[in-house]
Motif scaffolding. Structure first.
Motif, PDB file in Angstrom:
ATOM      1  N   THR A 111    -111.940   2.621   6.544  1.00  0.00           N
ATOM      2  CA  THR A 111    -110.999   3.268   7.463  1.00  0.00           C
ATOM      3  C   THR A 111    -111.493   3.093   8.891  1.00  0.00           C
ATOM      4  O   THR A 111    -112.709   3.097   9.138  1.00  0.00           O
ATOM      5  CB  THR A 111    -110.849   4.756   7.132  1.00  0.00           C
ATOM      6  N   PRO A 112    -110.589   2.958   9.855  1.00  0.00           N
ATOM      7  CA  PRO A 112    -111.002   2.749  11.244  1.00  0.00           C
ATOM      8  C   PRO A 112    -111.852   3.895  11.780  1.00  0.00           C
ATOM      9  O   PRO A 112    -111.627   5.065  11.470  1.00  0.00           O
ATOM     10  CB  PRO A 112    -109.669   2.642  11.996  1.00  0.00           C
ATOM     11  N   LEU A 113    -112.843   3.546  12.589  1.00  0.00           N
ATOM     12  CA  LEU A 113    -113.722   4.521  13.215  1.00  0.00           C
ATOM     13  C   LEU A 113    -113.062   5.117  14.456  1.00  0.00           C
ATOM     14  O   LEU A 113    -112.274   4.453  15.136  1.00  0.00           O
ATOM     15  CB  LEU A 113    -115.039   3.864  13.613  1.00  0.00           C
ATOM     16  N   ALA A 114    -113.416   6.351  14.735  1.00  0.00           N
ATOM     17  CA  ALA A 114    -112.926   6.989  15.959  1.00  0.00           C
ATOM     18  C   ALA A 114    -113.522   6.288  17.173  1.00  0.00           C
ATOM     19  O   ALA A 114    -114.694   5.916  17.187  1.00  0.00           O
ATOM     20  CB  ALA A 114    -113.300   8.466  15.965  1.00  0.00           C
ATOM     21  N   ASP A 115    -112.720   6.101  18.178  1.00  0.00           N
ATOM     22  CA  ASP A 115    -113.172   5.475  19.422  1.00  0.00           C
ATOM     23  C   ASP A 115    -113.619   6.584  20.365  1.00  0.00           C
ATOM     24  O   ASP A 115    -112.864   7.057  21.214  1.00  0.00           O
ATOM     25  CB  ASP A 115    -112.044   4.653  20.046  1.00  0.00           C
ATOM     26  N   SER A 116    -114.867   7.029  20.206  1.00  0.00           N
ATOM     27  CA  SER A 116    -115.370   8.146  21.002  1.00  0.00           C
ATOM     28  C   SER A 116    -116.800   7.871  21.415  1.00  0.00           C
ATOM     29  O   SER A 116    -117.483   7.009  20.863  1.00  0.00           O
ATOM     30  CB  SER A 116    -115.305   9.454  20.195  1.00  0.00           C
ATOM     31  N   ALA A 117    -117.265   8.658  22.377  1.00  0.00           N
ATOM     32  CA  ALA A 117    -118.627   8.505  22.865  1.00  0.00           C
ATOM     33  C   ALA A 117    -119.638   9.116  21.900  1.00  0.00           C
ATOM     34  O   ALA A 117    -120.826   8.803  21.948  1.00  0.00           O
ATOM     35  CB  ALA A 117    -118.766   9.156  24.238  1.00  0.00           C
ATOM     36  N   ASP A 118    -119.176  10.016  21.035  1.00  0.00           N
ATOM     37  CA  ASP A 118    -120.057  10.647  20.060  1.00  0.00           C
ATOM     38  C   ASP A 118    -120.156   9.789  18.798  1.00  0.00           C
ATOM     39  O   ASP A 118    -119.699   8.654  18.758  1.00  0.00           O
ATOM     40  CB  ASP A 118    -119.537  12.040  19.722  1.00  0.00           C
ATOM     41  N   ASP A 119    -120.746  10.352  17.759  1.00  0.00           N
ATOM     42  CA  ASP A 119    -120.897   9.645  16.498  1.00  0.00           C
ATOM     43  C   ASP A 119    -119.529   9.186  15.999  1.00  0.00           C
ATOM     44  O   ASP A 119    -118.663  10.008  15.706  1.00  0.00           O
ATOM     45  CB  ASP A 119    -121.546  10.580  15.469  1.00  0.00           C
ATOM     46  N   PRO A 120    -119.304   7.873  15.871  1.00  0.00           N
ATOM     47  CA  PRO A 120    -117.974   7.389  15.482  1.00  0.00           C
ATOM     48  C   PRO A 120    -117.574   7.757  14.059  1.00  0.00           C
ATOM     49  O   PRO A 120    -116.399   7.738  13.716  1.00  0.00           O
ATOM     50  CB  PRO A 120    -118.089   5.878  15.652  1.00  0.00           C
ATOM     51  N   ALA A 121    -118.559   8.095  13.212  1.00  0.00           N
ATOM     52  CA  ALA A 121    -118.254   8.434  11.819  1.00  0.00           C
ATOM     53  C   ALA A 121    -118.157   9.939  11.587  1.00  0.00           C
ATOM     54  O   ALA A 121    -117.980  10.373  10.447  1.00  0.00           O
ATOM     55  CB  ALA A 121    -119.324   7.851  10.905  1.00  0.00           C
ATOM     56  N   GLU A 122    -118.231  10.727  12.655  1.00  0.00           N
ATOM     57  CA  GLU A 122    -118.258  12.184  12.494  1.00  0.00           C
ATOM     58  C   GLU A 122    -116.982  12.714  11.836  1.00  0.00           C
ATOM     59  O   GLU A 122    -117.029  13.584  10.966  1.00  0.00           O
ATOM     60  CB  GLU A 122    -118.461  12.863  13.856  1.00  0.00           C
ATOM     61  N   GLU A 123    -115.836  12.182  12.237  1.00  0.00           N
ATOM     62  CA  GLU A 123    -114.576  12.641  11.658  1.00  0.00           C
ATOM     63  C   GLU A 123    -114.520  12.340  10.162  1.00  0.00           C
ATOM     64  O   GLU A 123    -114.101  13.188   9.355  1.00  0.00           O
ATOM     65  CB  GLU A 123    -113.399  11.973  12.376  1.00  0.00           C
ATOM     66  N   HIS A 124    -114.956  11.153   9.787  1.00  0.00           N
ATOM     67  CA  HIS A 124    -114.994  10.791   8.368  1.00  0.00           C
ATOM     68  C   HIS A 124    -115.951  11.712   7.606  1.00  0.00           C
ATOM     69  O   HIS A 124    -115.655  12.148   6.484  1.00  0.00           O
ATOM     70  CB  HIS A 124    -115.429   9.342   8.212  1.00  0.00           C
ATOM     71  N   PHE A 125    -117.091  12.016   8.206  1.00  0.00           N
ATOM     72  CA  PHE A 125    -118.087  12.885   7.591  1.00  0.00           C
ATOM     73  C   PHE A 125    -117.504  14.280   7.345  1.00  0.00           C
ATOM     74  O   PHE A 125    -117.698  14.871   6.285  1.00  0.00           O
ATOM     75  CB  PHE A 125    -119.307  12.978   8.508  1.00  0.00           C
ATOM     76  N   ALA A 126    -116.762  14.785   8.331  1.00  0.00           N
ATOM     77  CA  ALA A 126    -116.150  16.108   8.189  1.00  0.00           C
ATOM     78  C   ALA A 126    -115.106  16.115   7.073  1.00  0.00           C
ATOM     79  O   ALA A 126    -115.015  17.076   6.296  1.00  0.00           O
ATOM     80  CB  ALA A 126    -115.524  16.523   9.515  1.00  0.00           C
ATOM     81  N   GLN A 127    -114.324  15.062   6.985  1.00  0.00           N
ATOM     82  CA  GLN A 127    -113.320  14.965   5.923  1.00  0.00           C
ATOM     83  C   GLN A 127    -113.984  14.901   4.554  1.00  0.00           C
ATOM     84  O   GLN A 127    -113.531  15.534   3.598  1.00  0.00           O
ATOM     85  CB  GLN A 127    -112.442  13.735   6.150  1.00  0.00           C
ATOM     86  N   LEU A 128    -115.085  14.155   4.472  1.00  0.00           N
ATOM     87  CA  LEU A 128    -115.797  14.038   3.203  1.00  0.00           C
ATOM     88  C   LEU A 128    -116.405  15.371   2.790  1.00  0.00           C
ATOM     89  O   LEU A 128    -116.390  15.735   1.612  1.00  0.00           O
ATOM     90  CB  LEU A 128    -116.887  12.972   3.316  1.00  0.00           C
ATOM     91  N   HIS A 159    -116.812  -2.144  16.636  1.00  0.00           N
ATOM     92  CA  HIS A 159    -115.574  -2.766  16.151  1.00  0.00           C
ATOM     93  C   HIS A 159    -114.844  -1.646  15.425  1.00  0.00           C
ATOM     94  O   HIS A 159    -115.477  -0.686  14.969  1.00  0.00           O
ATOM     95  CB  HIS A 159    -115.943  -3.915  15.195  1.00  0.00           C
ATOM     96  N   PRO A 160    -113.521  -1.716  15.316  1.00  0.00           N
ATOM     97  CA  PRO A 160    -112.825  -0.638  14.613  1.00  0.00           C
ATOM     98  C   PRO A 160    -113.365  -0.333  13.220  1.00  0.00           C
ATOM     99  O   PRO A 160    -113.209   0.791  12.738  1.00  0.00           O
ATOM    100  CB  PRO A 160    -111.384  -1.162  14.544  1.00  0.00           C
ATOM    101  N   HIS A 161    -114.018  -1.317  12.589  1.00  0.00           N
ATOM    102  CA  HIS A 161    -114.535  -1.083  11.235  1.00  0.00           C
ATOM    103  C   HIS A 161    -116.044  -1.290  11.119  1.00  0.00           C
ATOM    104  O   HIS A 161    -116.574  -1.295  10.010  1.00  0.00           O
ATOM    105  CB  HIS A 161    -113.826  -2.007  10.242  1.00  0.00           C
ATOM    106  N   LEU A 162    -116.740  -1.426  12.236  1.00  0.00           N
ATOM    107  CA  LEU A 162    -118.178  -1.688  12.189  1.00  0.00           C
ATOM    108  C   LEU A 162    -118.949  -0.688  13.040  1.00  0.00           C
ATOM    109  O   LEU A 162    -118.687  -0.541  14.237  1.00  0.00           O
ATOM    110  CB  LEU A 162    -118.485  -3.111  12.662  1.00  0.00           C
ATOM    111  N   GLU A 163    -119.916  -0.034  12.406  1.00  0.00           N
ATOM    112  CA  GLU A 163    -120.773   0.931  13.088  1.00  0.00           C
ATOM    113  C   GLU A 163    -122.215   0.437  13.051  1.00  0.00           C
ATOM    114  O   GLU A 163    -122.775   0.205  11.987  1.00  0.00           O
ATOM    115  CB  GLU A 163    -120.683   2.294  12.392  1.00  0.00           C
ATOM    116  N   LEU A 164    -122.808   0.270  14.214  1.00  0.00           N
ATOM    117  CA  LEU A 164    -124.232  -0.046  14.293  1.00  0.00           C
ATOM    118  C   LEU A 164    -125.017   1.258  14.225  1.00  0.00           C
ATOM    119  O   LEU A 164    -124.796   2.168  15.016  1.00  0.00           O
ATOM    120  CB  LEU A 164    -124.551  -0.773  15.602  1.00  0.00           C
ATOM    121  N   THR A 165    -125.924   1.377  13.248  1.00  0.00           N
ATOM    122  CA  THR A 165    -126.764   2.566  13.155  1.00  0.00           C
ATOM    123  C   THR A 165    -128.184   2.176  13.542  1.00  0.00           C
ATOM    124  O   THR A 165    -128.763   1.239  12.985  1.00  0.00           O
ATOM    125  CB  THR A 165    -126.731   3.182  11.750  1.00  0.00           C
ATOM    126  N   VAL A 166    -128.739   2.899  14.516  1.00  0.00           N
ATOM    127  CA  VAL A 166    -130.055   2.571  15.073  1.00  0.00           C
ATOM    128  C   VAL A 166    -131.007   3.750  14.890  1.00  0.00           C
ATOM    129  O   VAL A 166    -130.761   4.833  15.427  1.00  0.00           O
ATOM    130  CB  VAL A 166    -129.956   2.226  16.577  1.00  0.00           C
TER     131      VAL A 166
END
Length: 317
Positions: free
Chosen positions: A76-93, A247-254
């Motif tokens: 699913t597309p990631l949120a375009d935000s300055a914070d953690d882009p996967a946060e919304e998905h995490f909350a839904q999960l 990218h809308p579907h790619l998250e770099l985790t560092v």
């Protein structure tokens, strides 16, 4: 994917790794490796975002095997935000999985079972639910904490759960950040209910899928002498990370920091949490349950639940 799009993703990934990765001496080497691979045409034939994520992740982890360093693909597309882009998905999960509380059960012999999967969600998402589960189990005489399917989560939730098992706040670890700053994590000092008595056995179940925050919970309880770990060695990912939408579907985790346990002086990065009682992940529950029952009967053969404990032991034989 267009080549100019791929080039942009790789160059941004390299820059972020160089600037943020927890080990500065390795950060530049990893970033340079990505650049070398890009110029060599390693990503020229990549067809889609999922394939690019897998290939870049392999290259990122080639330096030292850090499993938190990756270019993660999301369906699913990631949120375009300055914070953690996967946060919304995490909350839904968290909402869909009852805050990670997969099972709460009283087993015969008055042994509690708490399974937390797929994640230890942050307290603001799941604190009430995990607390409710622990309060339900307060009257049991031993506890099996099943983390075999736990893939990570929040250090703050780890601190909350640990708070139930120590009579006083316990120093869990000190987080060392790349910039040189440190932050101590302690088990929760205040809880909305009674703690689990310190003389009650706690057995933590682990397996090869146990990762990150799940490993931390097992490691903290083990190193501080509060729990026995039963099962298989865990995956070995200790470094907390930040996420970046490339990218809308790619998250770099560092990974940006490393925990240091006050007892061991190290952590489980790259080596995993070694079980105290080694058995297959599939057999871990029965092995731990048997140990709990034997321990309870040895401590008090005339306990009110002794008969059902003996019956349960016979069934496990």
């Amino acid at each position: 994917m267009r080549q100019d799009e791929i080039t942009d993703i790789i160059e941004r990934a390299g820059k972020l790794v160089a600037e943020q990765y927890v080990f500065p001496e390795e950060a530049g080497r990893i970033a340079a490796h990505l650049g070398d691979r890009l110029r060599a045409g390693a990503y020229a034939e990549v067809a889609d975002a999922a394939a690019l994520g897998a290939l870049v992740t392999t290259d990122l982890q080639a330096a030292n095997g850090d499993l938190h360093l990756r270019l993660k693909h999301h369906e699913t597309p990631l949120a375009d935000s300055a914070d953690d882009p996967a946060e919304e998905h995490f909350a839904q999960l968290a909402a869909l999985t009852m805050g990670g509380v997969a099972r709460v059960e009283r087993l015969p012999g008055n042994v509690g079972l708490l399974e937390i999967t797929p994640y230890l969600f942050p307290p603001h998402l799941a604190g009430d639910l995990v607390t409710a589960a622990l309060r339900l189990l307060a009257g049991t005489d031993a506890l099996l904490l099943d983390l075999r399917g736990n893939r990570g989560g929040s250090p703050d939730m780890v601190a909350l759960v640990c708070g139930w098992f120590f009579a006083e706040p316990a120093h869990l670890h000190t987080m060392h950040e790349r910039a040189g700053t440190t932050h101590q994590y302690w088990s929760a000092a205040w809880l909305p209910g009674p703690r689990y008595a310190p003389d009650k056995p706690v057995l933590v179940l682990t397996g090869p899928e146990t990762f990150s925050g799940g490993e931390e919970l097992a490691y903290d309880l083990q190193q501080l002498g509060r729990a026995t770990v039963v099962g298989e060695r865990t995956r070995g990912g200790a470094h907390p990370r930040v996420g970046h939408r490339l990218h809308p579907h790619l998250e770099l985790t560092v990974p940006v920091a490393r925990p240091v346990n006050p007892v061991s002086g190290t952590n489980w990065e790259g080596c995993g949490v070694a079980p105290d009682v080694e058995t297959s992940a599939g057999a871990a529950r029965d092995v731990a349950y048997r140990r709990a029952l034997v321990s309870l009967l040895a401590a008090d053969p005339g306990r009110p639940t002794a008969a059902e404990a003996r019956e349960a032991l016979a069934a496990l034989s």
